[in-house]
Write a protein that holds these residues in place. Structure first.
Motif, PDB file in Angstrom:
ATOM      1  N   ARG A  82      -0.579 -19.496   1.196  1.00  0.00           N
ATOM      2  CA  ARG A  82       0.862 -19.285   1.229  1.00  0.00           C
ATOM      3  C   ARG A  82       1.527 -20.343   2.090  1.00  0.00           C
ATOM      4  O   ARG A  82       1.048 -20.646   3.180  1.00  0.00           O
ATOM      5  N   LYS A  83       2.660 -20.872   1.636  1.00  0.00           N
ATOM      6  CA  LYS A  83       3.500 -21.678   2.505  1.00  0.00           C
ATOM      7  C   LYS A  83       4.299 -20.778   3.431  1.00  0.00           C
ATOM      8  O   LYS A  83       4.364 -19.564   3.231  1.00  0.00           O
ATOM      9  N   GLU A  84       4.933 -21.372   4.396  1.00  0.00           N
ATOM     10  CA  GLU A  84       5.731 -20.622   5.388  1.00  0.00           C
ATOM     11  C   GLU A  84       6.777 -19.747   4.698  1.00  0.00           C
ATOM     12  O   GLU A  84       7.064 -18.641   5.155  1.00  0.00           O
ATOM     13  N   ASN A  85       7.335 -20.231   3.570  1.00  0.00           N
ATOM     14  CA  ASN A  85       8.380 -19.453   2.886  1.00  0.00           C
ATOM     15  C   ASN A  85       7.813 -18.398   1.931  1.00  0.00           C
ATOM     16  O   ASN A  85       8.557 -17.772   1.191  1.00  0.00           O
ATOM     17  N   GLY A  86       6.486 -18.244   1.913  1.00  0.00           N
ATOM     18  CA  GLY A  86       5.892 -17.178   1.128  1.00  0.00           C
ATOM     19  C   GLY A  86       5.359 -17.627  -0.224  1.00  0.00           C
ATOM     20  O   GLY A  86       4.548 -16.943  -0.827  1.00  0.00           O
ATOM     21  N   GLU A  87       5.799 -18.809  -0.715  1.00  0.00           N
ATOM     22  CA  GLU A  87       5.272 -19.309  -1.985  1.00  0.00           C
ATOM     23  C   GLU A  87       3.820 -19.755  -1.840  1.00  0.00           C
ATOM     24  O   GLU A  87       3.370 -20.103  -0.758  1.00  0.00           O
ATOM     25  N   ARG A  88       3.123 -19.769  -2.948  1.00  0.00           N
ATOM     26  CA  ARG A  88       1.738 -20.217  -2.973  1.00  0.00           C
ATOM     27  C   ARG A  88       1.661 -21.718  -3.250  1.00  0.00           C
ATOM     28  O   ARG A  88       2.434 -22.237  -4.067  1.00  0.00           O
ATOM     29  N   ILE A  89       0.709 -22.418  -2.626  1.00  0.00           N
ATOM     30  CA  ILE A  89       0.383 -23.795  -2.986  1.00  0.00           C
ATOM     31  C   ILE A  89      -0.740 -23.720  -4.018  1.00  0.00           C
ATOM     32  O   ILE A  89      -1.836 -23.246  -3.701  1.00  0.00           O
ATOM     33  N   PRO A  90      -0.489 -24.160  -5.277  1.00  0.00           N
ATOM     34  CA  PRO A  90      -1.528 -23.990  -6.298  1.00  0.00           C
ATOM     35  C   PRO A  90      -2.771 -24.824  -5.977  1.00  0.00           C
ATOM     36  O   PRO A  90      -2.678 -25.896  -5.392  1.00  0.00           O
ATOM     37  N   LEU A  91      -3.934 -24.324  -6.345  1.00  0.00           N
ATOM     38  CA  LEU A  91      -5.191 -25.035  -6.105  1.00  0.00           C
ATOM     39  C   LEU A  91      -5.364 -26.167  -7.114  1.00  0.00           C
ATOM     40  O   LEU A  91      -4.867 -26.093  -8.235  1.00  0.00           O
ATOM     41  N   ASP A  92      -6.053 -27.234  -6.672  1.00  0.00           N
ATOM     42  CA  ASP A  92      -6.381 -28.347  -7.570  1.00  0.00           C
ATOM     43  C   ASP A  92      -7.690 -28.099  -8.315  1.00  0.00           C
ATOM     44  O   ASP A  92      -7.990 -28.788  -9.292  1.00  0.00           O
ATOM     45  N   VAL A  93      -8.453 -27.152  -7.852  1.00  0.00           N
ATOM     46  CA  VAL A  93      -9.773 -26.877  -8.423  1.00  0.00           C
ATOM     47  C   VAL A  93      -9.656 -25.638  -9.308  1.00  0.00           C
ATOM     48  O   VAL A  93      -8.948 -24.697  -8.957  1.00  0.00           O
ATOM     49  N   LYS A  94     -10.315 -25.651 -10.448  1.00  0.00           N
ATOM     50  CA  LYS A  94     -10.239 -24.507 -11.370  1.00  0.00           C
ATOM     51  C   LYS A  94     -11.619 -23.919 -11.616  1.00  0.00           C
ATOM     52  O   LYS A  94     -12.647 -24.581 -11.417  1.00  0.00           O
ATOM     53  N   VAL A  95     -11.635 -22.698 -12.092  1.00  0.00           N
ATOM     54  CA  VAL A  95     -12.888 -22.065 -12.475  1.00  0.00           C
ATOM     55  C   VAL A  95     -13.588 -22.949 -13.509  1.00  0.00           C
ATOM     56  O   VAL A  95     -12.929 -23.539 -14.370  1.00  0.00           O
ATOM     57  N   ASP A  96     -14.894 -23.099 -13.373  1.00  0.00           N
ATOM     58  CA  ASP A  96     -15.778 -23.897 -14.241  1.00  0.00           C
ATOM     59  C   ASP A  96     -15.864 -25.357 -13.816  1.00  0.00           C
ATOM     60  O   ASP A  96     -16.704 -26.099 -14.348  1.00  0.00           O
ATOM     61  N   ASP A  97     -15.010 -25.796 -12.873  1.00  0.00           N
ATOM     62  CA  ASP A  97     -15.199 -27.135 -12.316  1.00  0.00           C
ATOM     63  C   ASP A  97     -16.537 -27.204 -11.590  1.00  0.00           C
ATOM     64  O   ASP A  97     -16.998 -26.230 -10.984  1.00  0.00           O
TER      65      ASP A  97
END
Lengths: 99, 99, 99, 99, 99, 99, 99
Positions: C48-63
């Motif tokens: 979570r960022k300070e404002n509550g939003e999520r920072i999306p991951l660069d890595v995905k399932v199956d990588d």
């Protein structure tokens, strides 16, 4: 030499202290202190601020700088010893220092 | 090789120093220093700022870089040694370095 | 398996290197290196960022990911070994890696 | 039990692994690993942001959680062992975990 | 007692566990665990935010609190032992705790 | 004495505990605990915030303060022992303390 | 001397305590404490804030300052010992100190 330091880094050529101390006594090799002065031979563009701008360095190429013993990373290129320091490792600029 | 480094990371192929020192003396294997130069073979997209934008890297693929001894993480893929460094571990770019 | 990692964490299944080295010599069990590659089996929603939003991951399932030796926390569930890593422990994505 | 955890803390009741391993061998007491799963019995209101608002927790009472060995603070109340963890010590939620 | 704690600090009077364990066995003095519960006898006005405002404490005078072993600073005033804790050292409030 | 502390620092004169304990037993010199109370003899103007303003101190000259054993820097001036503490090392103000 | 300290650094000439203690007893060389007072002979322009402005120093050239034992970096120039301190290492200014 063609080293281009990144960020707020400096390439410094250490200056050996003269082989004679202030009291006029010559010291054998092993008693000499590790040099703490050096001449700046290359300077980075400055660290980036959060907004992407650079913070300009206070130290310029050809400045003689004072730094803490064992600061920075010592590298050897083409048989010569250099030191790569961050500007924050520089304690002071020696204004009439050796060149 | 197909390594895609994340964030501000670089994949670097270390460059062995020539087996001959500047004084023309050949050194046996054990006296050689750990390499401190390498060629960048892959570079990440840059670290994210708080607002989600990327900070672009100053180092590009094919640059020859200087780094502190023991910096980064050494990996072995398909029998070859590589080093994964953060850009902040790179001390300087060697402008006429070995390619 | 039903593990739901929190924040910027990944659940990774380590990949054992083949029992044969690049020189064609079979190694006994104790000489094998700890695996440094793994396949992502679950990924968190992002920190979570300070404002509550999520920072999306660069890595995905199956990588297939590369990570430093001893990174993360090793867990055992239903007799299988997994590793829970933070995305920042992932050094690089192996693009044609083993699946 | 009437424990009200503060901030982003959780009260967790560790779950002993079954006395039987996946290979069907019963282990004596001393060979059992320290439990790494637990059930959440109480959850704090969330840590405060700088502006005074709470960041809601992702973990809820009755979730089964996975945590690193030796994470948190172990307490004993009324003869029972509990663990007080920060939510950031929780690695993952076990979705079909033991209840 | 007239102690006025600063910032987010609490003055806590540790509660000795009863000399009898849950199994009904009396323990000699040396086998008793260091107390981990205490009653709050004074509370600070809260830490200051960057803008000078106070962040109010979640813990109040007369609350019974749980804290990690060895947390805080133990002081002796007028022959009595007290503990000065930061609120962040408090793990949980015991709602029907001993008073 | 003319010490002007900087920032959020205090100059404190430690108060020796009376040579008599609460149980009425006189202790020899070596059994006395290091003092943990002192009287504030000088106070700095407060630490600067990022915008250059000062954060006013909560502790004033003549307050009797409680501090952790071994906190701060002990100095000797004109044969007297003083302690220079940061305000954050002060645990509490003793309201009817010795003056 | 021509040292120009960077940022929030000070060049300080340590002041040896008089060879006589307050009790009138002369101490041999080895019993003397390391000096903790010094006179400021050069002061930097102040550290930079994030927006590039300087934070002015509270300490000026010719101030006598008190500092913790072993603070800063000790350097020797032209046979004289100096100390380079950060302003944050200065505990207090001695107002009628030795000049």
């Amino acid at each position: 030499m063609n080293l281009r330091p990144l960020g707020d880094r400096l390439v410094v050529k250490p200056i050996e202290e003269a082989e004679q101390t202030s009291t006029g006594i010559f010291l054998p090799e092993t008693a000499k202190e590790k040099p703490q002065q050096g001449k700046v031979v290359a300077a980075g563009p400055g660290a980036r601020k959060e907004n992407g701008e650079r913070i300009p360095l206070d130290v310029k190429v050809d400045d003689t700088v004072l730094y803490a013993k064992y600061a920075g990373t010592s590298i050897k290129l083409q048989g010569e010893e250099y030191l790569i320091l961050k500007e924050s490792d520089v304690l002071a600029i020696v204004e009439n220092g050796n060149k």
